[in-house]
Design an enzyme around this catalytic site. Structure first.
Site, PDB file in Angstrom:
ATOM      1  N   CYS A  88      41.895  42.078  43.203  1.00  0.00           N
ATOM      2  CA  CYS A  88      41.046  41.038  42.619  1.00  0.00           C
ATOM      3  C   CYS A  88      39.632  41.265  43.133  1.00  0.00           C
ATOM      4  CB  CYS A  88      41.540  39.649  43.004  1.00  0.00           C
ATOM      5  SG  CYS A  88      40.432  38.325  42.484  1.00  0.00           S
ATOM      6  N   GLY A  89      38.736  41.666  42.246  1.00  0.00           N
ATOM      7  CA  GLY A  89      37.379  41.991  42.661  1.00  0.00           C
ATOM      8  C   GLY A  89      36.622  40.807  43.223  1.00  0.00           C
ATOM      9  N   ASN A 176      44.878  47.207  38.897  1.00  0.00           N
ATOM     10  CA  ASN A 176      45.525  46.225  38.028  1.00  0.00           C
ATOM     11  C   ASN A 176      45.110  46.510  36.578  1.00  0.00           C
ATOM     12  OD1 ASN A 176      42.913  45.311  38.274  1.00  0.00           O
ATOM     13  ND2 ASN A 176      43.444  43.258  38.939  1.00  0.00           N
ATOM     14  N   ARG A 229      46.028  37.743  33.785  1.00  0.00           N
ATOM     15  CA  ARG A 229      47.465  37.728  34.046  1.00  0.00           C
ATOM     16  C   ARG A 229      47.776  36.827  35.239  1.00  0.00           C
ATOM     17  NH1 ARG A 229      50.193  43.208  36.286  1.00  0.00           N
ATOM     18  NH2 ARG A 229      48.574  42.761  37.821  1.00  0.00           N
ATOM     19  N   CYS A 237      36.747  37.171  36.131  1.00  0.00           N
ATOM     20  CA  CYS A 237      37.695  38.128  36.705  1.00  0.00           C
ATOM     21  C   CYS A 237      36.897  39.365  37.082  1.00  0.00           C
ATOM     22  CB  CYS A 237      38.799  38.469  35.705  1.00  0.00           C
ATOM     23  SG  CYS A 237      39.916  39.768  36.281  1.00  0.00           S
ATOM     24  N   THR A 239      37.596  42.474  38.363  1.00  0.00           N
ATOM     25  CA  THR A 239      37.960  43.795  37.860  1.00  0.00           C
ATOM     26  C   THR A 239      37.835  43.864  36.347  1.00  0.00           C
ATOM     27  OG1 THR A 239      40.298  43.149  37.955  1.00  0.00           O
ATOM     28  CG2 THR A 239      39.433  44.448  39.802  1.00  0.00           C
TER      29      THR A 239
END
Length: 333
Positions: A88-89, A176, A229, A237, A239
């Site tokens: 998770c960036g 991911n 997701r 989000c 990434t």
């Protein structure tokens, strides 16, 4: 952070830190300095309960900071539905800042579930907004890395009939999985519809996927919206913004090696996408890591009994980010 076990009630009191990266908000729990003896079932239960915005603190996930044998620290993230994410960036920026301040360093290397990343302090992206940079090198366009069942080795600007006959997707893995579509206008209802299909059609995407729509504003600015997701439609989000930057460069909407302003519903970050002579991609991922409040959470046999919060310590930086957010709204149209 410290742990206090009340022997009379078997209640564990855990100190927590609420934080966010471009509105993607998390609860950070420090297992680096504290032996909480949490197992994964307990971590899952904590995530499901604590991330419930109606009943508890609320958040998109829980960040567990742990010791690492190969890096300065390790990050594990459990989504609001209890599932564990590979990366998770936005969460990594928050963990990176936390570990940098904890170890009094300018940069740290953080281990994640499938990779490791350098996180470095940066000049504030806006006055009073704490900012870090992540060097993202774990990028793959091979559909097997998502995994995605597709007829070719790569999916680049092509349709996935099981999800939609309307949009051309590009598949990108940053440990991911992501599907990115460049669109003229972002339709949130269609994004949710495709996102749900992408996470329920196991014959195509066995492990689910993050789905993003990207609107190109001009040659150095894009707007991204993501169905994440394990979370659903999200403000941000990290990434996904990274993957969207890569796809926008591949599609020649923005340029490699140039700064890109990536806007979303939670604010904005900066990215710089690089492509080497072997065709490998890497990204400089620069954005806020904002602390919101500290608090405590009482845990009784995996059940959260109550929590308290103190917003006073980080009030100034929260206000600075709010000013930055308003600034981004004026510049993303």
């Amino acid at each position: 952070m410290e742990i206090n076990i009340r022997e009379d009630a078997f209640i564990v009191e855990i100190n927590i830190l609420k934080c966010h990266g471009t509105g993607n908000d998390f609860i950070l729990i420090d297992e680096y300095n504290n032996n909480y003896n949490l197992d994964d079932e307990t971590r899952r239960d904590i995530a499901i309960q604590a991330c419930n915005r109606a009943k508890f603190i609320g958040g998109d996930g829980i960040l567990f900071v742990q010791k690492s044998d190969i890096c300065d620290a390790k990050m594990r993230i459990f989504n609001a539905d209890g599932s564990e994410a590979e990366m998770c960036g936005n969460g990594l920026r928050c963990v990176g800042r936390y570990v940098i301040e904890m170890l009094n360093k300018e940069s740290v290397e953080i281990e994640t579930l499938k990779s490791k990343y350098w996180v470095k302090l940066q000049e504030d992206i806006y006055e009073g907004v704490k900012t870090v940079k992540i060097d993202i090198k774990s990028v793959s366009l091979d559909v097997k890395t998502l995994p995605l069942n597709y007829k070719k080795e790569k999916l680049i600007f092509d349709k996935i009939p099981e999800l939609s006959d309307e949009f051309d997707f590009t598949a990108v893995s940053i440990t991911n999985p992501h599907l990115i579509a460049i669109v003229n206008n972002i339709d949130s209802d269609k994004l949710v519809e495709i996102g749900k299909k992408g996470n329920s059609t196991k014959s195509v995407l066995p492990q689910g996927v993050n789905v993003s729509f990207v609107k190109v504003i001009d040659s150095s600015n894009i707007y991204v919206k993501t169905y994440e997701r394990g979370v659903g439609l999200t403000k941000s989000c990290g990434t996904a913004m990274t993957a969207s930057s890569i796809v926008s460069c591949i599609g020649e909407k923005v340029q490699f090696d140039n700064a890109i302003n990536v806007y979303n519903d939670g604010g904005a970050i900066k990215t710089i996408v690089h492509k080497d002579s072997n065709g490998n991609y890497s990204v400089d991922f620069i954005g806020n890591a904002t602390f919101i409040f500290e608090g405590t959470m009482e845990l009784d046999k995996r059940k959260i009994e109550q929590f308290t919060i103190d917003e006073s310590k980080f009030e100034k930086e929260t206000n600075s980010y709010n000013e930055f957010f308003e600034y981004t709204r004026k510049n993303c149209k």
